[in-house]
Scaffold this motif. Sequence first.
Motif, PDB file in Angstrom:
ATOM      1  N   PRO A 185      41.050  41.192  37.227  1.00 21.62           N
ATOM      2  CA  PRO A 185      40.437  41.383  38.548  1.00 21.62           C
ATOM      3  C   PRO A 185      38.942  41.086  38.473  1.00 21.62           C
ATOM      4  N   SER A 186      38.531  39.909  38.851  1.00 20.93           N
ATOM      5  CA  SER A 186      37.135  39.517  38.710  1.00 20.93           C
ATOM      6  C   SER A 186      36.209  40.350  39.600  1.00 20.93           C
ATOM      7  N   GLU A 187      36.659  40.716  40.825  1.00 21.45           N
ATOM      8  CA  GLU A 187      35.774  41.478  41.711  1.00 21.45           C
ATOM      9  C   GLU A 187      35.453  42.853  41.125  1.00 21.45           C
ATOM     10  N   THR A 188      36.432  43.443  40.451  1.00 21.87           N
ATOM     11  CA  THR A 188      36.189  44.735  39.797  1.00 21.87           C
ATOM     12  C   THR A 188      35.160  44.578  38.686  1.00 21.87           C
ATOM     13  N   ALA A 189      35.299  43.488  37.912  1.00 24.76           N
ATOM     14  CA  ALA A 189      34.341  43.239  36.834  1.00 24.76           C
ATOM     15  C   ALA A 189      32.946  42.981  37.388  1.00 24.76           C
ATOM     16  N   VAL A 190      32.857  42.238  38.506  1.00 21.50           N
ATOM     17  CA  VAL A 190      31.555  41.963  39.128  1.00 21.50           C
ATOM     18  C   VAL A 190      30.882  43.275  39.536  1.00 21.50           C
ATOM     19  N   ALA A 191      31.651  44.162  40.171  1.00 29.72           N
ATOM     20  CA  ALA A 191      31.083  45.443  40.599  1.00 29.72           C
ATOM     21  C   ALA A 191      30.609  46.254  39.398  1.00 29.72           C
ATOM     22  N   ARG A 192      31.388  46.225  38.328  1.00 22.84           N
ATOM     23  CA  ARG A 192      31.015  46.989  37.128  1.00 22.84           C
ATOM     24  C   ARG A 192      29.743  46.427  36.498  1.00 22.84           C
ATOM     25  N   ASN A 194      27.367  44.496  37.941  1.00 20.61           N
ATOM     26  CA  ASN A 194      26.190  44.611  38.798  1.00 20.61           C
ATOM     27  C   ASN A 194      25.663  46.037  38.895  1.00 20.61           C
ATOM     28  N   ALA A 195      26.470  46.995  38.471  1.00 19.38           N
ATOM     29  CA  ALA A 195      25.984  48.378  38.401  1.00 19.38           C
ATOM     30  C   ALA A 195      25.155  48.603  37.142  1.00 19.38           C
ATOM     31  N   ASP A 196      25.189  47.618  36.216  1.00 16.73           N
ATOM     32  CA  ASP A 196      24.426  47.695  34.971  1.00 16.73           C
ATOM     33  C   ASP A 196      23.059  47.073  35.218  1.00 16.73           C
ATOM     34  N   ALA A 197      22.003  47.810  34.911  1.00 18.46           N
ATOM     35  CA  ALA A 197      20.660  47.300  35.183  1.00 18.46           C
ATOM     36  C   ALA A 197      20.330  46.060  34.367  1.00 18.46           C
TER      37      ALA A 197
END
Length: 365
Positions: A185-192, A194-197
Motif C-alpha cells: 500500500p504505497s499511500e500508507t507508506a507515504v503517510a508514514r 511524511n510523518a518523519d521529519a
Amino acid sequence: MAEHPRRAPLSGEIAQRVVDLIAPTISHNINVMDEHGTIIACLDPARIGTLHRGAQRVIAEGRGVLVTTHGRESSDRPGANEPLVVDGELCGVVGVTGDPHEVAPLARVVALTVQLLVAQSRDQDAVTRRHTEARDLIAALGSGTAEPGAARARLAAAGLAPPWSLALWTAAEPRPDGSAAPPEPSETAVARINADAGHRAAVLHGALWTVGTGAVPAPGALGLPEDGRHTRTEPTGDVDVLLAHAEESRALCRYAGLIPALADPGPWSRAIAVAVAHLPARSLAHLAGHVVLLNGAQRRTVLAVASTTSLQAAADALYVHRNTLLQRVERIRAVTGFDPRRPDHLTTLQMAMYARDALGGSHRE
C-alpha cells in the motif's frame, strides 16, 4: 483586556466547514468568530465579516457571554456565546442564536464539538499540506529543470539537511507498457514517511519516491511487499549529484524492468540501466535482439564475466569449472557475434540484456 498566549489564526474555511456540518443537526444558527470578534463562519453569508460585540466580550473576559438584544451597530443577535479553545489556546468564539437562557447549555456542547472538529480539520489540513509539499519537492528534483540553488532552498524549507539520499519502490510487475506501477500500500507508506521529519515521500511517475536526510529507510520499515522492485542512492552532500540521481530515477520509471527486484538485487549497474532507459524504443528493441537466443545459463555467464575481475573469478561465482565457462563464452560469441572477453563486446551484451529486461524479459531467468 485579558491576555492570552499567541496563537495561529482560526481559518474561516475550516470554521465554515464545521458550521455547515453541525448546523443542520440543531434548530439554531451557529456563528464562529475569530480572535477579534469578527464573524468568519455563519449560515447567513451576509453576517460574515461583521463585528460581534458579544464575541469581543467573550475574548476579553475569557468566559461565556449571553446576548439578550439585537445589536444596533453590530451583528449581535440574542443567543449564547462560548470561548473556542483549540490546543489549549483561545482562538475565537462560538455563538448559538436563540433565547439566550434556552440555548446556553446547547452553546457549551456546540463549542466543545466545534473545538474537536476544528482541531481535527487542522490536523488533516497539515497532513494534506505535507503531502503536497513532498510531492512538489520530489517533482521539482526530478524535473530536469531545477537549479541547484533553488533545489537546495526547497530541501531546506522541507527541513531536509544534507547529506541527502533518494530511493524508488515499485510493484514487482510493470504496467503493460513497461512503465512502473506503485507498490501496495504505497499511500500508507507515504503517510508514514511524511510523518518523519527527516524524509519526504510521494507517488510520482508510477513509483513511490523518497528523499531525505541520511540513509533511506529499510524496505521492511515501510511495510512494503518484499517481492517489489527497489533502488536507492548513497547519501550525498552535493545537490548536483542529488539532482542527477532524481533525473536518473525518473528515467528508470519508464521501464520498471530495469529496477532490480528486492528478492534478487544484484549484481546491477545503475549506469547501464539509466543509459538503456534513455534509448529510443526502436534502438531498445534492436539492442535486445542481440541476446534473444541466449539461454539462462549463458545470460548468467555474461553477468558473471561483467561483474568479476577474471574468467576464473567468473567461473567461481557460477560454481562451474573454468573450461565450462570458456565453452559458454565461445557459444555466446557464436550466437550473438559478441565475445564477452572483449570489454567493448561485453558492454554491448550487458546493455542488450538490460534492454531485454526493459521490454519484459529478465537476464536472471
